[in-house]
Design a protein around this motif. Structure first.
Motif, PDB file in Angstrom:
ATOM      1  N   ASP A   1      37.645  46.191  43.442  1.00 25.49           N
ATOM      2  CA  ASP A   1      38.501  46.500  42.299  1.00 25.49           C
ATOM      3  C   ASP A   1      39.629  45.476  42.247  1.00 25.49           C
ATOM      4  O   ASP A   1      40.524  45.466  43.094  1.00 25.49           O
ATOM      5  CB  ASP A   1      39.069  47.915  42.428  1.00 25.49           C
ATOM      6  CG  ASP A   1      39.889  48.341  41.223  1.00 25.49           C
ATOM      7  OD1 ASP A   1      39.908  47.592  40.224  1.00 25.49           O
ATOM      8  OD2 ASP A   1      40.504  49.418  41.280  1.00 25.49           O
TER       9      ASP A   1
ATOM     10  N   VAL B   1      36.947  47.184  48.311  1.00 31.91           N
ATOM     11  CA  VAL B   1      36.862  48.197  47.252  1.00 31.91           C
ATOM     12  C   VAL B   1      36.261  47.673  45.947  1.00 31.91           C
ATOM     13  O   VAL B   1      35.966  48.468  45.067  1.00 31.91           O
ATOM     14  CB  VAL B   1      38.252  48.820  46.961  1.00 31.91           C
ATOM     15  CG1 VAL B   1      38.794  49.502  48.174  1.00 31.91           C
ATOM     16  CG2 VAL B   1      39.212  47.795  46.430  1.00 31.91           C
TER      17      VAL B   1
ATOM     18  N   LYS C   1      41.220  43.149  50.218  1.00 30.62           N
ATOM     19  CA  LYS C   1      41.161  44.425  49.507  1.00 30.62           C
ATOM     20  C   LYS C   1      40.018  44.425  48.489  1.00 30.62           C
ATOM     21  O   LYS C   1      39.269  45.394  48.373  1.00 30.62           O
ATOM     22  CB  LYS C   1      42.502  44.696  48.826  1.00 30.62           C
ATOM     23  CG  LYS C   1      42.593  45.990  48.078  1.00 30.62           C
ATOM     24  CD  LYS C   1      42.705  47.141  49.039  1.00 30.62           C
ATOM     25  CE  LYS C   1      43.059  48.414  48.297  1.00 30.62           C
ATOM     26  NZ  LYS C   1      43.227  49.531  49.211  1.00 30.62           N
ATOM     27  N   TYR C   2      39.882  43.332  47.734  1.00 29.67           N
ATOM     28  CA  TYR C   2      38.802  43.256  46.748  1.00 29.67           C
ATOM     29  C   TYR C   2      37.436  43.268  47.429  1.00 29.67           C
ATOM     30  O   TYR C   2      36.482  43.859  46.914  1.00 29.67           O
ATOM     31  CB  TYR C   2      38.954  41.993  45.902  1.00 29.67           C
ATOM     32  CG  TYR C   2      37.951  41.910  44.771  1.00 29.67           C
ATOM     33  CD1 TYR C   2      38.194  42.547  43.569  1.00 29.67           C
ATOM     34  CD2 TYR C   2      36.774  41.197  44.913  1.00 29.67           C
ATOM     35  CE1 TYR C   2      37.279  42.475  42.529  1.00 29.67           C
ATOM     36  CE2 TYR C   2      35.857  41.119  43.885  1.00 29.67           C
ATOM     37  CZ  TYR C   2      36.117  41.760  42.698  1.00 29.67           C
ATOM     38  OH  TYR C   2      35.208  41.683  41.672  1.00 29.67           O
TER      39      TYR C   2
ATOM     40  N   SER D   1      52.707  44.006  45.671  1.00 28.08           N
ATOM     41  CA  SER D   1      53.582  44.830  46.516  1.00 28.08           C
ATOM     42  C   SER D   1      54.001  44.057  47.766  1.00 28.08           C
ATOM     43  O   SER D   1      55.142  44.191  48.219  1.00 28.08           O
ATOM     44  CB  SER D   1      52.891  46.139  46.899  1.00 28.08           C
ATOM     45  OG  SER D   1      51.875  45.913  47.847  1.00 28.08           O
TER      46      SER D   1
ATOM     47  N   ALA E   1      47.472  44.575  42.712  1.00 24.11           N
ATOM     48  CA  ALA E   1      48.632  45.441  42.965  1.00 24.11           C
ATOM     49  C   ALA E   1      49.088  45.346  44.420  1.00 24.11           C
ATOM     50  O   ALA E   1      50.292  45.329  44.699  1.00 24.11           O
ATOM     51  CB  ALA E   1      48.292  46.892  42.614  1.00 24.11           C
ATOM     52  N   LEU E   2      48.134  45.255  45.343  1.00 25.13           N
ATOM     53  CA  LEU E   2      48.489  45.104  46.752  1.00 25.13           C
ATOM     54  C   LEU E   2      49.221  43.789  46.987  1.00 25.13           C
ATOM     55  O   LEU E   2      50.243  43.750  47.681  1.00 25.13           O
ATOM     56  CB  LEU E   2      47.244  45.167  47.633  1.00 25.13           C
ATOM     57  CG  LEU E   2      47.469  44.918  49.128  1.00 25.13           C
ATOM     58  CD1 LEU E   2      48.346  46.014  49.725  1.00 25.13           C
ATOM     59  CD2 LEU E   2      46.154  44.809  49.853  1.00 25.13           C
TER      60      LEU E   2
ATOM     61  N   GLY F   1      42.061  45.184  40.135  1.00 26.91           N
ATOM     62  CA  GLY F   1      43.372  45.766  39.847  1.00 26.91           C
ATOM     63  C   GLY F   1      44.083  46.242  41.105  1.00 26.91           C
ATOM     64  O   GLY F   1      45.279  45.998  41.281  1.00 26.91           O
ATOM     65  N   GLN F   2      43.350  46.915  41.988  1.00 25.69           N
ATOM     66  CA  GLN F   2      43.950  47.370  43.243  1.00 25.69           C
ATOM     67  C   GLN F   2      44.342  46.188  44.126  1.00 25.69           C
ATOM     68  O   GLN F   2      45.389  46.202  44.782  1.00 25.69           O
ATOM     69  CB  GLN F   2      42.981  48.271  44.011  1.00 25.69           C
ATOM     70  CG  GLN F   2      42.838  49.654  43.460  1.00 25.69           C
ATOM     71  CD  GLN F   2      41.922  50.503  44.346  1.00 25.69           C
ATOM     72  OE1 GLN F   2      41.562  50.110  45.448  1.00 25.69           O
ATOM     73  NE2 GLN F   2      41.553  51.668  43.842  1.00 25.69           N
ATOM     74  N   ALA F   3      43.509  45.165  44.149  1.00 23.22           N
ATOM     75  CA  ALA F   3      43.796  43.988  44.972  1.00 23.22           C
ATOM     76  C   ALA F   3      45.034  43.257  44.471  1.00 23.22           C
ATOM     77  O   ALA F   3      45.895  42.856  45.259  1.00 23.22           O
ATOM     78  CB  ALA F   3      42.592  43.058  44.982  1.00 23.22           C
TER      79      ALA F   3
ATOM     80  N   GLU G   1      45.464  39.223  51.761  1.00 21.37           N
ATOM     81  CA  GLU G   1      45.348  40.683  51.630  1.00 21.37           C
ATOM     82  C   GLU G   1      44.653  41.074  50.328  1.00 21.37           C
ATOM     83  O   GLU G   1      43.885  42.031  50.288  1.00 21.37           O
ATOM     84  CB  GLU G   1      46.718  41.342  51.727  1.00 21.37           C
ATOM     85  CG  GLU G   1      47.335  41.255  53.110  1.00 21.37           C
ATOM     86  CD  GLU G   1      46.503  41.962  54.175  1.00 21.37           C
ATOM     87  OE1 GLU G   1      45.881  42.996  53.884  1.00 21.37           O
ATOM     88  OE2 GLU G   1      46.471  41.455  55.302  1.00 21.37           O
ATOM     89  N   ALA G   2      44.931  40.342  49.245  1.00 21.19           N
ATOM     90  CA  ALA G   2      44.268  40.639  47.964  1.00 21.19           C
ATOM     91  C   ALA G   2      42.766  40.378  48.056  1.00 21.19           C
ATOM     92  O   ALA G   2      41.957  41.178  47.581  1.00 21.19           O
ATOM     93  CB  ALA G   2      44.879  39.807  46.848  1.00 21.19           C
TER      94      ALA G   2
END
Length: 132
Positions: free
Chosen positions: A57, A55, A51-52, A67, A63-64, A59-61, A47-48
């Motif tokens: 990013d 987007v 996500k990267y 979580s 954080a995902l 940091g967002q990856a 998922e990381a």
């Protein structure tokens, strides 16, 4: 030579059988927890990376991924031990999730779980000149 008093024999046999049973049960328990925790870590790494790739990013990856590891994986890991790294290599994205298992029973010690995943960057990040 025969012994007339055999009262302690059953207790000794039970102690040996119990030690063998306990070792088997502990090994099964540790291996199961390590495997389930590894599945959580693998999902967080996938998922990381995804996500990267979308987007761009880190940091967002990260954080995902944290979580995901915090939802149910806290049963298998100490949340403070989870580390997430996300980076790009050319047109590929790589993510690595590392965590220390929570359960350890003598004589078994589960090792650190480290899972990696990779994904292709989205087209708009691989060819930014087409989106000016």
């Amino acid at each position: 030579m025969r012994f007339r008093n055999r009262r302690g024999g059953v207790l000794i046999e039970f102690a040996f059988a119990f030690l063998i049973f306990w070792t088997f049960l502990a090994g099964l328990f540790i291996t199961s927890f390590w495997g389930i925790g590894g599945a959580f870590a693998q999902e967080a790494a996938f998922e990381a990376a995804r996500k990267y790739a979308v987007v761009a990013d880190a940091g967002q990856a990260a954080a995902l991924a944290k979580s995901i590891m915090g939802k149910w994986a806290y049963v298998f890991f100490d949340p403070a031990s989870v580390q997430v790294s996300v980076w790009g290599e050319g047109d590929r994205v790589k993510a690595e999730v590392t965590a220390v298992p929570r359960v350890s029973i003598w004589p078994f010690k589960a090792g650190v779980i480290r899972r990696e995943a990779s994904c292709s960057m989205e087209y708009r990040f691989r060819h930014p000149q087409e989106f000016d």
